[in-house]
Design an enzyme around this catalytic site. Structure first.
Site, PDB file in Angstrom:
ATOM      1  N   GLY A   1     -13.573  -0.777   4.470  1.00 17.29           N
ATOM      2  CA  GLY A   1     -12.268  -1.171   5.007  1.00 17.29           C
ATOM      3  C   GLY A   1     -12.175  -2.677   5.207  1.00 17.29           C
TER       4      GLY A   1
ATOM      5  N   TYR B   1       0.860  -1.207   0.000  1.00 23.49           N
ATOM      6  CA  TYR B   1       0.000   0.000   0.000  1.00 23.49           C
ATOM      7  C   TYR B   1       0.891   1.250   0.000  1.00 23.49           C
ATOM      8  CZ  TYR B   1      -3.070  -3.644   1.932  1.00 23.49           C
ATOM      9  OH  TYR B   1      -3.757  -4.806   2.166  1.00 23.49           O
TER      10      TYR B   1
ATOM     11  N   TRP C   1      -3.726   5.984   2.980  1.00 19.14           N
ATOM     12  CA  TRP C   1      -5.108   5.473   3.106  1.00 19.14           C
ATOM     13  C   TRP C   1      -5.826   6.205   4.236  1.00 19.14           C
ATOM     14  CZ3 TRP C   1      -2.361   2.633  -0.158  1.00 19.14           C
ATOM     15  CH2 TRP C   1      -3.019   1.798  -1.048  1.00 19.14           C
ATOM     16  N   SER C   2      -7.137   6.408   4.018  1.00 17.67           N
ATOM     17  CA  SER C   2      -7.882   7.280   4.926  1.00 17.67           C
ATOM     18  C   SER C   2      -8.016   6.734   6.351  1.00 17.67           C
ATOM     19  CB  SER C   2      -9.264   7.550   4.331  1.00 17.67           C
ATOM     20  OG  SER C   2     -10.091   8.160   5.265  1.00 17.67           O
ATOM     21  N   TRP C   3      -8.639   5.540   6.512  1.00 18.83           N
ATOM     22  CA  TRP C   3      -8.870   5.138   7.921  1.00 18.83           C
ATOM     23  C   TRP C   3      -7.583   4.657   8.561  1.00 18.83           C
ATOM     24  CZ3 TRP C   3     -12.041   0.386   9.906  1.00 18.83           C
ATOM     25  CH2 TRP C   3     -11.638  -0.793   9.277  1.00 18.83           C
TER      26      TRP C   3
ATOM     27  N   TRP D   1     -10.330 -10.613   5.076  1.00 18.93           N
ATOM     28  CA  TRP D   1     -11.380 -10.316   6.052  1.00 18.93           C
ATOM     29  C   TRP D   1     -12.373 -11.460   6.188  1.00 18.93           C
ATOM     30  CZ3 TRP D   1     -11.067  -6.278   9.307  1.00 18.93           C
ATOM     31  CH2 TRP D   1     -10.177  -5.255   8.980  1.00 18.93           C
TER      32      TRP D   1
ATOM     33  N   ASP E   1     -12.676  -5.290   3.091  1.00 14.36           N
ATOM     34  CA  ASP E   1     -12.923  -5.479   1.660  1.00 14.36           C
ATOM     35  C   ASP E   1     -13.728  -6.719   1.268  1.00 14.36           C
ATOM     36  OD1 ASP E   1     -11.153  -3.413   1.925  1.00 14.36           O
ATOM     37  OD2 ASP E   1      -9.721  -4.147   0.473  1.00 14.36           O
TER      38      ASP E   1
ATOM     39  N   GLU F   1       0.018  -7.272   9.148  1.00 16.80           N
ATOM     40  CA  GLU F   1      -1.255  -6.660   8.727  1.00 16.80           C
ATOM     41  C   GLU F   1      -2.439  -7.413   9.356  1.00 16.80           C
ATOM     42  OE1 GLU F   1      -1.659  -6.875   4.510  1.00 16.80           O
ATOM     43  OE2 GLU F   1      -3.466  -5.630   4.449  1.00 16.80           O
TER      44      GLU F   1
ATOM     45  N   ARG G   1      -5.339 -12.981  -0.224  1.00 13.81           N
ATOM     46  CA  ARG G   1      -5.959 -11.772  -0.768  1.00 13.81           C
ATOM     47  C   ARG G   1      -7.349 -12.100  -1.337  1.00 13.81           C
ATOM     48  NH1 ARG G   1      -4.408  -6.856   0.116  1.00 13.81           N
ATOM     49  NH2 ARG G   1      -5.189  -6.275  -1.937  1.00 13.81           N
TER      50      ARG G   1
HETATM   51  C1  DGY Z   1      -6.493  -2.822  -1.201  1.00 13.99           C
HETATM   52  O1  DGY Z   1      -5.833  -2.362  -2.123  1.00 13.99           O
HETATM   53  O2  DGY Z   1      -6.470  -4.013  -0.862  1.00 13.99           O
HETATM   54  C2  DGY Z   1      -7.271  -1.899  -0.373  1.00 13.99           C
HETATM   55  O3  DGY Z   1      -7.864  -2.505   0.703  1.00 13.99           O
HETATM   56  C3  DGY Z   1      -8.272  -1.106  -1.170  1.00 13.99           C
HETATM   57  O4  DGY Z   1      -8.488   0.022  -0.419  1.00 13.99           O
END
Ligand code: DGY
Length: 438
Positions: free
Chosen positions: A173, A29, A33-35, A367, A175, A410, A210
């Site tokens: 968030g 990433y 990122w916002s949150w 998630w 996903d 993560e 993922r």
């Molecule tokens: C990602 O790229 O996996 C993010 O969660 C999208 O915001």
């Protein structure tokens, strides 16, 4: 032991600092990122309050004129190919004096008011000069935080019922949470799209950890739908395939109003409108997202009016609302203690992202089962707010035990606690600083 954990967390936050913002992780990433920024600010406040304020400021400098705060602010120094979908894919026009392609058009849970209040509290304890800087930063942020709320409670109230709707799973968030499976089944998965685009995440992460290609085909399709409508929210339910009210997102929206009431009082503004909105959001969550049959909160598909059948961790987060009536808080705690989510007393581990007993519980896939530190941090906050002190303390210890043993990952395997995903993850490091005893 605590010093080691503290030092490793501080090192990660140093390595992931990019001049005026923090990246969640260097490889997976590489933008802001916002949150993530909100969670990170809470921990940064202990070691570098100026950076915590700078990170929040960089994010809010990218706020759109309509009040939305983008879920990713793109770093112009990072190559287009370093992340998919990148700036060219979103193709966001120039706004507010900022160049085109500077951000995405989605939002994320608005935790920033909670974070700003936490940073302010901590920084003012650091002495007079820190207190002065913090008062200025807070005053700069306050109207922007209010506009973010107005956007979410205005244009994003797609159901007209007092809750904010998300238009993409990325906005939650969480996903690929099973909470979205039912609503996502109505979104076409055009696999041809995945032949046209390259998933950069799979270059740097294990595909089994993922979301799947089919998930991504739907994610990309939803962005294209929103983009075709120039990211305008008018009439969402008529033309967009995913319009959902998430209990976690809306609980954070309500908690933001509680924090804004405190901020307003501190700045000499009127806190009452924020208290009123916190109460209204709490009432709407109870009225619309509570499933009396299973005694749980669930996501609601605004287009069909139905609740998701999946029992996910999103349904536990209304606990962070101080005004949640006691019987709902008790019901959430019963769910948290059950074999589905099993508190540390049962498993020795923090709460997983999905019901452990579900047939499609997946120990690895993002998630759909793994443990996330940010969610457990929120849950602990809710427990403290509602007086479950013993369990909050067990949860705090179990989060720290996990990170100490496995590293600042993560996310974590919900059975053996192994680290998964990015290895030096900013919010895991930041929240460890907050959870370590003072
Ligand atoms: C990602 O790229 O996996 C993010 O969660 C999208 O915001």
């Amino acid at each position: 032991m605590s010093a080691e954990l503290w030092n490793s967390a501080v090192r990660i936050l140093d390595q992931n600092w990019s001049g005026d913002h923090m990246v969640p992780s260097r490889h997976l990433y590489p933008h802001q990122w916002s949150w993530d920024t909100a969670f990170i600010a809470v921990g940064l406040a202990y070691v570098n309050p100026s950076r915590a304020w700078r990170d929040l400021r960089t994010l809010f400098e990218a706020q759109w004129p309509d009040g939305r705060v983008p879920h990713i602010v793109f770093d112009p120094a990072t190559a287009e190919g370093a992340y998919f979908p990148g700036p060219a894919f979103w193709d966001v026009p120039a706004y507010a004096g900022r160049p085109a392609r500077g951000s995405t058009a989605l939002v994320q849970p608005p935790l920033h008011a909670v974070a700003a209040w936490e940073v302010y509290r901590r920084a003012t304890a650091h002495g007079a000069s820190c207190a002065r800087e913090s008062a200025e930063r807070l005053a700069w942020l306050y109207p922007r935080l209010v506009r973010q709320q107005e956007y979410l409670l205005g244009r994003r109230d797609a159901g007209g019922d007092g809750l904010a709707a998300i238009v993409h799973p990325w906005e939650s968030g969480l996903d690929n949470s099973p909470a979205w499976d039912r609503a996502m089944a109505a979104v076409p998965a055009d696999m041809e799209l995945m032949r046209r685009f390259h998933r950069r995440d799979l270059d740097v992460a294990d595909a089994a950890h993922r979301p799947t290609d089919e998930d991504y085909a739907r994610y990309v399709g939803l962005v294209l739908s929103y983009r075709e409508h120039r990211y305008d929210d008018a009439g969402l339910c008529r033309w967009h395939d995913f319009v959902v009210e998430c209990p976690a997102f809306n609980a954070i929206l309500g908690a933001a109003e509680v924090a804004l009431a405190r901020i307003a009082a501190e700045l000499g503004e009127d806190p009452q409108p924020h208290r009123d909105r916190a109460r209204q959001i709490t009432d709407a969550i109870v009225r619309l997202l509570w499933d009396p049959e299973t005694a749980t909160f669930r996501a609601r598909d605004v287009r069909t009016g139905t609740l998701t059948p999946a029992r996910t961790v999103a349904g536990l987060l209304p606990l962070i609302l101080p005004g949640l009536p006691a019987r709902y808080a008790e019901a959430i705690m019963a769910e948290v203690r059950s074999e589905r989510f099993g508190l540390p007393a049962r498993t020795g581990l923090p709460v997983p992202s999905y019901d452990r007993t579900a047939p499609d519980f997946d120990t690895l896939r993002y998630w759909r089962g793994p443990i996330w530190v940010n969610i457990n941090w929120l849950l602990r906050r809710g427990m403290l707010q509602h007086g479950f002190r013993g369990e909050a303390e067990d949860l705090r210890r179990s989060i720290l035990r996990l990170v100490r043993r496995s590293g600042h990952y993560e996310y974590f395997h919900p059975k053996n606690g192994e680290g998964i995903g990015a290895a030096a993850f900013s919010w895991t490091a930041a929240l460890s600083l907050d959870l370590l005893p003072g």
